[in-house]
Design a protein around this motif. Structure first.
Motif, PDB file in Angstrom:
ATOM      1  N   VAL A 178     -76.189-118.997 -37.984  1.00 40.82           N
ATOM      2  CA  VAL A 178     -75.327-118.746 -39.338  1.00 40.82           C
ATOM      3  C   VAL A 178     -74.650-117.262 -39.413  1.00 40.82           C
ATOM      4  O   VAL A 178     -73.990-117.242 -39.749  1.00 40.82           O
ATOM      5  N   ALA A 179     -75.949-116.775 -39.531  1.00 39.62           N
ATOM      6  CA  ALA A 179     -75.433-114.931 -40.290  1.00 39.62           C
ATOM      7  C   ALA A 179     -74.293-113.950 -39.403  1.00 39.62           C
ATOM      8  O   ALA A 179     -72.928-114.103 -39.865  1.00 39.62           O
ATOM      9  N   GLU A 180     -74.160-114.145 -37.952  1.00 37.99           N
ATOM     10  CA  GLU A 180     -72.777-113.570 -37.588  1.00 37.99           C
ATOM     11  C   GLU A 180     -71.156-114.719 -37.845  1.00 37.99           C
ATOM     12  O   GLU A 180     -70.855-113.807 -37.992  1.00 37.99           O
ATOM     13  N   PRO A 181     -71.223-115.684 -37.248  1.00 37.20           N
ATOM     14  CA  PRO A 181     -70.644-116.431 -38.316  1.00 37.20           C
ATOM     15  C   PRO A 181     -70.028-116.155 -39.286  1.00 37.20           C
ATOM     16  O   PRO A 181     -68.430-116.088 -39.654  1.00 37.20           O
ATOM     17  N   LYS A 182     -71.059-115.944 -40.509  1.00 37.56           N
ATOM     18  CA  LYS A 182     -70.598-115.966 -41.788  1.00 37.56           C
ATOM     19  C   LYS A 182     -69.802-113.833 -41.478  1.00 37.56           C
ATOM     20  O   LYS A 182     -69.327-113.924 -42.814  1.00 37.56           O
ATOM     21  N   LYS A 183     -70.611-113.195 -40.964  1.00 41.97           N
ATOM     22  CA  LYS A 183     -70.927-112.036 -41.149  1.00 41.97           C
ATOM     23  C   LYS A 183     -69.004-112.117 -40.638  1.00 41.97           C
ATOM     24  O   LYS A 183     -68.079-111.207 -40.914  1.00 41.97           O
ATOM     25  N   LYS A 184     -68.393-112.456 -40.260  1.00 43.31           N
ATOM     26  CA  LYS A 184     -67.328-112.772 -39.094  1.00 43.31           C
ATOM     27  C   LYS A 184     -66.232-113.381 -40.058  1.00 43.31           C
ATOM     28  O   LYS A 184     -64.750-112.448 -39.850  1.00 43.31           O
ATOM     29  N   ALA A 185     -66.483-114.125 -40.917  1.00 43.74           N
ATOM     30  CA  ALA A 185     -65.304-114.675 -41.659  1.00 43.74           C
ATOM     31  C   ALA A 185     -65.559-114.110 -42.972  1.00 43.74           C
ATOM     32  O   ALA A 185     -64.289-113.675 -43.626  1.00 43.74           O
ATOM     33  N   TYR A 186     -66.073-113.565 -42.725  1.00 43.50           N
ATOM     34  CA  TYR A 186     -65.987-112.074 -44.337  1.00 43.50           C
ATOM     35  C   TYR A 186     -64.426-111.330 -43.552  1.00 43.50           C
ATOM     36  O   TYR A 186     -64.175-110.108 -44.274  1.00 43.50           O
ATOM     37  N   ALA A 187     -65.714-110.849 -42.652  1.00 47.13           N
ATOM     38  CA  ALA A 187     -65.305-109.537 -41.477  1.00 47.13           C
ATOM     39  C   ALA A 187     -63.028-110.120 -42.017  1.00 47.13           C
ATOM     40  O   ALA A 187     -62.168-109.282 -41.743  1.00 47.13           O
ATOM     41  N   ASP A 188     -62.882-111.130 -40.808  1.00 44.79           N
ATOM     42  CA  ASP A 188     -61.455-112.185 -41.046  1.00 44.79           C
ATOM     43  C   ASP A 188     -60.809-111.523 -42.440  1.00 44.79           C
ATOM     44  O   ASP A 188     -59.603-111.805 -42.318  1.00 44.79           O
ATOM     45  N   PHE A 189     -61.469-112.054 -43.449  1.00 44.58           N
ATOM     46  CA  PHE A 189     -60.513-112.469 -44.990  1.00 44.58           C
ATOM     47  C   PHE A 189     -60.882-111.078 -45.602  1.00 44.58           C
ATOM     48  O   PHE A 189     -59.391-111.046 -45.581  1.00 44.58           O
ATOM     49  N   TYR A 190     -61.796-110.121 -45.041  1.00 44.66           N
ATOM     50  CA  TYR A 190     -60.956-109.023 -45.180  1.00 44.66           C
ATOM     51  C   TYR A 190     -59.676-108.176 -45.246  1.00 44.66           C
ATOM     52  O   TYR A 190     -59.389-106.820 -45.269  1.00 44.66           O
ATOM     53  N   ARG A 191     -59.742-108.379 -43.766  1.00 47.86           N
ATOM     54  CA  ARG A 191     -58.897-108.282 -42.584  1.00 47.86           C
ATOM     55  C   ARG A 191     -57.228-107.656 -43.508  1.00 47.86           C
ATOM     56  O   ARG A 191     -57.032-107.418 -43.585  1.00 47.86           O
TER      57      ARG A 191
END
Length: 75
Positions: free
Chosen positions: A41-54
């Motif tokens: 849960v936490a790692e995929p969510k963190k990756k999704a936020y990083a991809d969005f704000y990139r």
């Protein structure tokens, strides 16, 4: 017969033995669930936020919202 000749009852120390077993089991299960949550849960969510704000452009997003009429005071 003396009292020292009698065998020890199984009830003596039973609670401590059961608690020891269940506490160890609970710690192992909770660590497993915490590791599962972190990686599922936490790692995929963190990756999704990083991809969005990139590639996120806040100014462009603000202009689109302003043109759509979301903000009443921004012209």
């Amino acid at each position: 017969m003396t009292s020292s000749a009698l065998t020890k009852s199984q009830m003596c120390g039973l609670l401590a033995m059961c608690l020891r077993f269940h506490i160890v089991g609970a710690v192992i299960v909770s660590l497993g669930i915490a590791a599962f949550y972190k990686f599922a849960v936490a790692e995929p969510k963190k990756k999704a936020y990083a991809d969005f704000y990139r590639n996120y452009d806040s100014t462009k997003d603000f202009e689109e919202m302003r043109k759509a009429g979301i903000f009443q005071n921004a012209k």
